[in-house]
Write an enzyme that holds these catalytic residues in place. Structure first.
Site, PDB file in Angstrom:
ATOM      1  N   HIS A 196       1.381  -1.428  -3.345  1.00 31.64           N
ATOM      2  CA  HIS A 196       0.063  -1.944  -3.006  1.00 31.64           C
ATOM      3  C   HIS A 196       0.021  -2.075  -1.481  1.00 31.64           C
ATOM      4  CE1 HIS A 196      -0.191  -2.911  -7.221  1.00 31.64           C
ATOM      5  NE2 HIS A 196      -1.274  -3.672  -7.104  1.00 31.64           N
ATOM      6  N   GLU A 199      -5.104  -3.526   0.626  1.00 28.27           N
ATOM      7  CA  GLU A 199      -6.067  -4.183  -0.275  1.00 28.27           C
ATOM      8  C   GLU A 199      -6.664  -5.344   0.536  1.00 28.27           C
ATOM      9  OE1 GLU A 199      -4.269  -6.337  -3.556  1.00 28.27           O
ATOM     10  OE2 GLU A 199      -6.138  -6.436  -4.693  1.00 28.27           O
ATOM     11  N   ASP A 277      -6.750  -2.049 -12.621  1.00 32.36           N
ATOM     12  CA  ASP A 277      -5.938  -3.116 -12.024  1.00 32.36           C
ATOM     13  C   ASP A 277      -5.577  -4.208 -13.042  1.00 32.36           C
ATOM     14  OD1 ASP A 277      -4.490  -4.191  -9.928  1.00 32.36           O
ATOM     15  OD2 ASP A 277      -6.219  -4.909  -8.780  1.00 32.36           O
TER      16      ASP A 277
HETATM   17  N1  ADE Z   1      -0.869  -8.177  -9.126  1.00 30.72           N
HETATM   18  C1  ADE Z   1      -1.754  -7.902 -10.075  1.00 30.72           C
HETATM   19  N2  ADE Z   1      -2.882  -7.401  -9.550  1.00 30.72           N
HETATM   20  C2  ADE Z   1      -2.687  -7.345  -8.208  1.00 30.72           C
HETATM   21  C3  ADE Z   1      -3.458  -6.912  -7.107  1.00 30.72           C
HETATM   22  N3  ADE Z   1      -4.695  -6.433  -7.259  1.00 30.72           N
HETATM   23  N4  ADE Z   1      -2.933  -7.005  -5.878  1.00 30.72           N
HETATM   24  C4  ADE Z   1      -1.702  -7.491  -5.707  1.00 30.72           C
HETATM   25  N5  ADE Z   1      -0.937  -7.915  -6.701  1.00 30.72           N
HETATM   26  C5  ADE Z   1      -1.409  -7.831  -7.946  1.00 30.72           C
HETATM   27 ZN    ZN Z   2      -2.788  -4.003  -8.539  1.00 25.54          ZN
END
Ligand code: ADE
Ligand code: ZN
Length: 326
Positions: A196, A199, A277
């Site tokens: 990730h 974000e 997600d």
């Molecule tokens: N764990 C579950 N969903 C997440 C997300 N969108 N960003 C970071 N960690 C996560």
């Molecule tokens: Zn995620």
């Protein structure tokens, strides 16, 4: 705009999905009862009403609290199979789910219990609906790198049952750099790396994930547009981004769906994909995410076909299966 039933019928892969994020309030209550746990909510409705998030951390607090009802192999099996049943309805032919072992080992739920339940459901999903899968183990980035190293060790008996390692949880203040050494170990084991990045965190975390962790896909990545050089690189190298539109709106990464940048990135030739997600928390599974983008921004048939195709080509499925779907 593409028609809903055409969208449903397109063979799609889901590449960004947390199994713990598929825990619907009804199942949470059922598992709480099965395991004799008292939830801090009176009803399914009261729990759903609490799903109002100001940012990623607000969500994570409820997500980790909810995951505490998962205790036995059967619980992980039921969770995973319920998700696959929804996939079958949405025309999802292949899934690459994440699970967060540290959320469970921290509560003395063994790695064996987690793997057994999840893997048995993935087999059953293949038998019932023909859905193929590749499992991804994900490290929690708010914990130490040492904790991730121990987790990787604990997972070694299941080395043949997962294909990649990811990195999730609280992004800001936990840069990819923090996990450089453990990802060296991950890749030395022949596992793929994903993370990730971009974000809530800055575009620089995307570059770090590529340069330091050598990831082959970026999960989210939507803040790449803050660095034009990086955008060019992502396009040139065709690095897939696993974008999660409903998640991004619910976690206030974009204030409304019409502001989301996914279709601009697609039009520029980036290998973007649509994903759900944590569908139980964000109000929709894979098809709902496609529909939300279509209705707010617009999506032609050709664009939908490209998005679905990207999800297949960016997946870790074997080349024979890929050829069958393309
Ligand atoms: N764990 C579950 N969903 C997440 C997300 N969108 N960003 C970071 N960690 C996560
Ligand atoms: Zn995620």
């Amino acid at each position: 705009n593409i028609d809903t039933e055409l969208l449903r019928a397109l063979p799609k892969a889901e590449l960004h999905l947390h199994l713990e994020g598929t825990l619907e309030p009804e199942l949470m209550f059922a598992l709480a009862e099965r395991n004799e746990i008292t939830l801090p909510y009176d009803s399914v409705e009261a729990l759903r009403d609490a799903y109002e998030f100001g940012n990623l951390q607000d969500f994570l607090n409820l997500y980790y609290q909810g995951a505490a009802v998962l205790q036995s192999e059967e619980d992980f099996y039921d969770l995973t199979l319920a998700y696959l049943a929804r996939c079958a309805e949405d025309g999802v032919v292949h899934v690459e789910p994440f699970f967060d072992p540290q959320t469970h080992t921290a509560r003395a739920i063994t790695m064996a219990c987690q793997f057994r339940g999840i893997l048995r459901a993935l087999e059953e999903g293949h038998k019932r609906w023909g859905i193929t899968s590749r499992l991804i183990l994900s490290f929690l980035r708010h914990l130490s790198e040492e904790d991730a190293v121990v987790t990787l060790q604990q997972a070694l008996p299941w080395r043949e049952h997962f294909v990649a390692v990811g990195l999730d949880s609280s992004e800001k203040g936990n840069p990819p750099e923090k996990f450089q050494r453990v990802f060296d170990q991950v890749r030395a084991l022949g596992l793929k790396a994903v993370a990730h990045a971009g974000e809530e965190g800055p575009a620089d975390y995307i570059a770090q994930a590529l340069d330091l962790l050598k990831v082959v896909r970026i999960d989210h990545g939507v803040r790449c547009t803050e660095d034009e050089q990086l955008v060019k690189r992502l396009i040139d190298q065709q690095i897939p981004l696993t974008v999660c539109p409903l998640s991004n709106v619910r976690l206030k990464v974009f204030s409304q769906m019409s502001d989301h940048n996914i279709m601009q990135l697609l039009k520029r030739g980036m290998c973007v994909t649509i994903n759900s997600d944590d569908p139980a928390y964000f109000g929709g599974y894979l098809l709902d995410n496609f529909l939300a983008v279509r209705d707010a921004i617009g999506m032609s048939k050709a664009e939908a076909v490209q998005l679905a195709r990207n999800s297949l080509t960016a997946s870790f499925m074997d080349s024979e299966t890929l050829t069958q779907h393309l």
